[in-house]
Design a protein around this motif. Structure first.
Motif, mmCIF file in Angstrom:
data_model
loop_
_atom_site.group_PDB
_atom_site.id
_atom_site.type_symbol
_atom_site.label_atom_id
_atom_site.label_comp_id
_atom_site.label_asym_id
_atom_site.label_seq_id
_atom_site.Cartn_x
_atom_site.Cartn_y
_atom_site.Cartn_z
ATOM 1 N N UNK A 45 -22.608 -27.180 16.997
ATOM 2 C CA UNK A 45 -21.541 -26.211 16.772
ATOM 3 C C UNK A 45 -20.237 -26.738 17.291
ATOM 4 N N UNK A 46 -20.319 -27.679 18.179
ATOM 5 C CA UNK A 46 -18.994 -28.240 18.960
ATOM 6 C C UNK A 46 -18.394 -29.217 17.936
ATOM 7 N N UNK A 47 -19.398 -29.747 16.823
ATOM 8 C CA UNK A 47 -18.966 -30.785 15.874
ATOM 9 C C UNK A 47 -18.121 -29.986 14.960
ATOM 10 N N UNK A 48 -18.831 -28.608 14.385
ATOM 11 C CA UNK A 48 -18.580 -28.004 13.506
ATOM 12 C C UNK A 48 -17.078 -27.024 13.695
ATOM 13 N N UNK A 49 -17.036 -26.730 14.989
ATOM 14 C CA UNK A 49 -15.983 -25.580 15.224
ATOM 15 C C UNK A 49 -14.638 -25.905 15.091
ATOM 16 N N UNK A 50 -13.881 -24.855 14.369
ATOM 17 C CA UNK A 50 -12.283 -25.145 14.586
ATOM 18 C C UNK A 50 -11.761 -23.658 14.865
ATOM 19 N N UNK A 51 -10.637 -23.420 15.239
ATOM 20 C CA UNK A 51 -10.193 -22.329 15.738
ATOM 21 C C UNK A 51 -9.867 -21.216 14.558
ATOM 22 N N UNK A 52 -9.654 -22.085 13.582
ATOM 23 C CA UNK A 52 -9.028 -21.368 12.434
ATOM 24 C C UNK A 52 -10.248 -20.504 11.845
ATOM 25 N N UNK A 53 -11.424 -20.709 12.212
ATOM 26 C CA UNK A 53 -12.474 -19.944 11.760
ATOM 27 C C UNK A 53 -12.393 -18.546 11.939
ATOM 28 N N UNK A 54 -11.680 -18.182 12.997
ATOM 29 C CA UNK A 54 -11.526 -16.677 13.484
ATOM 30 C C UNK A 54 -10.830 -15.846 12.513
ATOM 31 N N UNK A 55 -10.080 -16.606 11.603
ATOM 32 C CA UNK A 55 -9.210 -15.935 10.620
ATOM 33 C C UNK A 55 -10.016 -15.550 9.597
ATOM 34 N N UNK A 56 -11.218 -16.014 9.486
ATOM 35 C CA UNK A 56 -11.912 -15.832 8.084
ATOM 36 C C UNK A 56 -13.202 -15.270 8.579
ATOM 37 N N UNK A 57 -13.583 -13.910 8.282
ATOM 38 C CA UNK A 57 -14.727 -13.516 8.390
ATOM 39 C C UNK A 57 -16.390 -14.239 7.909
ATOM 40 N N UNK A 58 -16.044 -14.495 6.579
ATOM 41 C CA UNK A 58 -16.990 -15.277 6.173
ATOM 42 C C UNK A 58 -17.349 -16.572 6.568
ATOM 43 N N UNK A 59 -16.605 -16.847 7.736
ATOM 44 C CA UNK A 59 -16.940 -18.231 8.479
ATOM 45 C C UNK A 59 -17.494 -17.921 10.004
ATOM 46 N N UNK A 60 -16.586 -16.936 10.540
ATOM 47 C CA UNK A 60 -17.136 -16.559 11.933
ATOM 48 C C UNK A 60 -18.429 -16.027 11.957
ATOM 49 N N UNK A 61 -18.680 -15.240 11.158
ATOM 50 C CA UNK A 61 -19.945 -14.837 10.983
ATOM 51 C C UNK A 61 -21.131 -15.612 10.926
ATOM 52 N N UNK A 62 -20.972 -16.763 10.203
ATOM 53 C CA UNK A 62 -21.831 -17.747 10.058
ATOM 54 C C UNK A 62 -22.119 -18.630 11.487
ATOM 55 N N UNK A 63 -20.889 -18.669 11.929
ATOM 56 C CA UNK A 63 -20.678 -19.391 13.380
ATOM 57 C C UNK A 63 -21.660 -18.586 14.370
ATOM 58 N N UNK A 64 -21.375 -17.329 14.438
ATOM 59 C CA UNK A 64 -21.806 -16.590 15.445
ATOM 60 C C UNK A 64 -23.389 -16.430 15.199
ATOM 61 N N UNK A 65 -23.847 -16.489 13.869
ATOM 62 C CA UNK A 65 -25.046 -16.535 13.440
ATOM 63 C C UNK A 65 -25.987 -17.529 13.957
#
Length: 415
Positions: free
Chosen positions: A272-292
């Motif tokens: 998750x640390x390797x994949x994370x980027x703050x810009x994901x929080x602007x995209x529901x189709x991304x933050x949902x996957x990371x939270x999952x």
């Protein structure tokens, strides 16, 4: 010359766009079934529809969430993704309809089993479940074999083991062996989570790069990012999760299961640390996957602490439901929301406005089922809220996506 030959090849045809590719019919079917099965389970728990089956009602519920809902989503995803991975044709038209039909017949029988304790109904459901997963597995394995893609062997092995787990569960029901039923169900859930880990590892880095390096119109926004997977972390996760399954399910050693689960948790936190980027929080189709994915990892932490906590709290059950609601519920609805747009030729950067609410409802469902009971309150009330949130989440999915999945691609291509 070669281009002329390719251009004269007959274009695939199906009786309706929903049968063009596996994701269409199975995503619609699984979402509708997720609503019906959960509403019936809610009615059973609330006493409105007494369970009259001959086996444990909790196992009835678990079977249909795993072998009913989860396997339908996996079938839809694989019958679509394997075409991309291997460049081999996958079932469409009436062939695809037959695979879906086998799944649907078994699901209708299972919905009826709660009120009709019939060995005949159970036997017919068993037959159609075997047909459904057998045809699905055959289609995937054939494509992998023709393409000689040895790296897909992990997926093939999990498909085979899921078939064996379902056979084991039915055998346990026929022989009235609750131990066999439990091992089959837990093993199947862990296998499904293993499939989710594998698929997420493949697609999350790609989705993140694809999602945050462009604006909502698909134009480059100047963000230059690169997502990489680590072979070491992949192996840590594989060894950790396999060891956890062995010592939680078969050897029954909570301490060793805890140790292997810890390895898996560490590996996935690093991922998750390797994949994370703050810009994901602007995209529901991304933050949902990371939270999952984060929720799956946190759920494994329940098994890490299991040997060291008060036994009055059923930490094992909370961990199982965490894996189910984050790894099956949120991950699948988020994946379906994204795949349904991309594979119908629509803009993945402009999803329906309902997707954020859809994902938040599923997160609420998970938190009310797994986290809130640890802080007190009436347990069954938390379960009820979780069930209602689940139903509303899939209700929004159906309202937003059934029309998309039932219409031809926007670019005129078949698929």
């Amino acid at each position: 010359m070669l281009m002329n030959i390719q251009n004269t090849a007959p274009r695939p045809k199906s009786p309706h766009p929903i049968l063009n590719l596996g994701f269409r019919i199975f995503f619609v079917g699984s979402a509708v079934f997720a609503i019906l099965a959960m509403l019936l389970w809610l009615a059973i728990l609330q006493g409105f529809a007494p369970f009259k089956g001959t086996f444990n009602p909790f196992y009835w519920h678990a079977h249909e969430m795993i072998f009913g809902y989860a396997l339908a989503v996996i079938a839809g995803f694989l019958l679509t993704a394997v075409k991309t991975w291997t460049s081999q044709p996958m079932p469409y038209g009436w062939h695809l309809g037959a695979i879906f039909g086998a799944w649907a017949v078994s699901r209708l029988l299972w919905l009826g089993l709660h009120a009709t304790p019939s060995v005949t109904m159970l036997s017919v459901a068993f037959l159609f479940d075997l047909l459904f997963w057998g045809m699905t597995a055959y289609s995937v394995i054939k494509a992998v074999w023709v393409a000689r893609q040895k790296r897909q062997i992990g997926i093939v092995a999990k498909l085979t083991l899921l078939m064996l787990a379902n056979i084991a569960f039915y055998t346990g029901v026929f022989l009235d062996s609750t131990t066999t039923q439990q091992i089959a169900l837990y093993g199947a859930l862990y296998l499904v989570i293993g499939v989710v880990f594998t698929i997420a590892r493949r697609v999350l880095p790609f989705f993140i790069v694809k999602g945050i390096s462009v604006d909502n119109n698909g134009k480059p926004n100047g963000l230059n990012i690169e997502q990489k997977n680590s072979v070491l972390l992949d192996r840590m996760n594989l060894v950790g999760f396999f060891g956890f399954i062995v010592f939680d399910l078969f050897v029954k050693s909570p301490m060793l299961a805890s140790a292997f689960a810890l390895v898996c948790v560490i590996a996935n936190i690093c991922r998750l640390k390797n994949w994370y980027h703050p810009a994901i929080w602007q995209k529901p189709l991304l933050w949902s996957l990371i939270i999952a994915f984060g929720g799956m990892t946190a759920s494994l932490a329940f098994f890490v602490v299991l040997p060291f906590v008060d036994t009055s709290v059923n930490v094992h059950s909370l961990g199982l439901h965490g894996l189910a609601l984050f790894g099956v519920g949120l991950m699948t609805v988020a994946m379906m929301a994204r795949v349904s747009l991309g594979h119908t030729g629509r803009n993945i950067h402009q999803p329906p406005k309902t997707v954020s609410a859809m994902f938040i409802l599923m997160i609420i469902s998970a938190l009310c089922r797994v986290v809130m009971p640890m802080f007190g309150g009436d347990y069954m009330t938390w379960v009820l809220i979780s069930q209602v949130a689940w139903v509303l989440s899939f209700g929004l999915f159906c309202v937003s996506y059934v029309g998309i999945l039932a219409k031809p691609r926007t670019d005129g291509l078949f698929g």
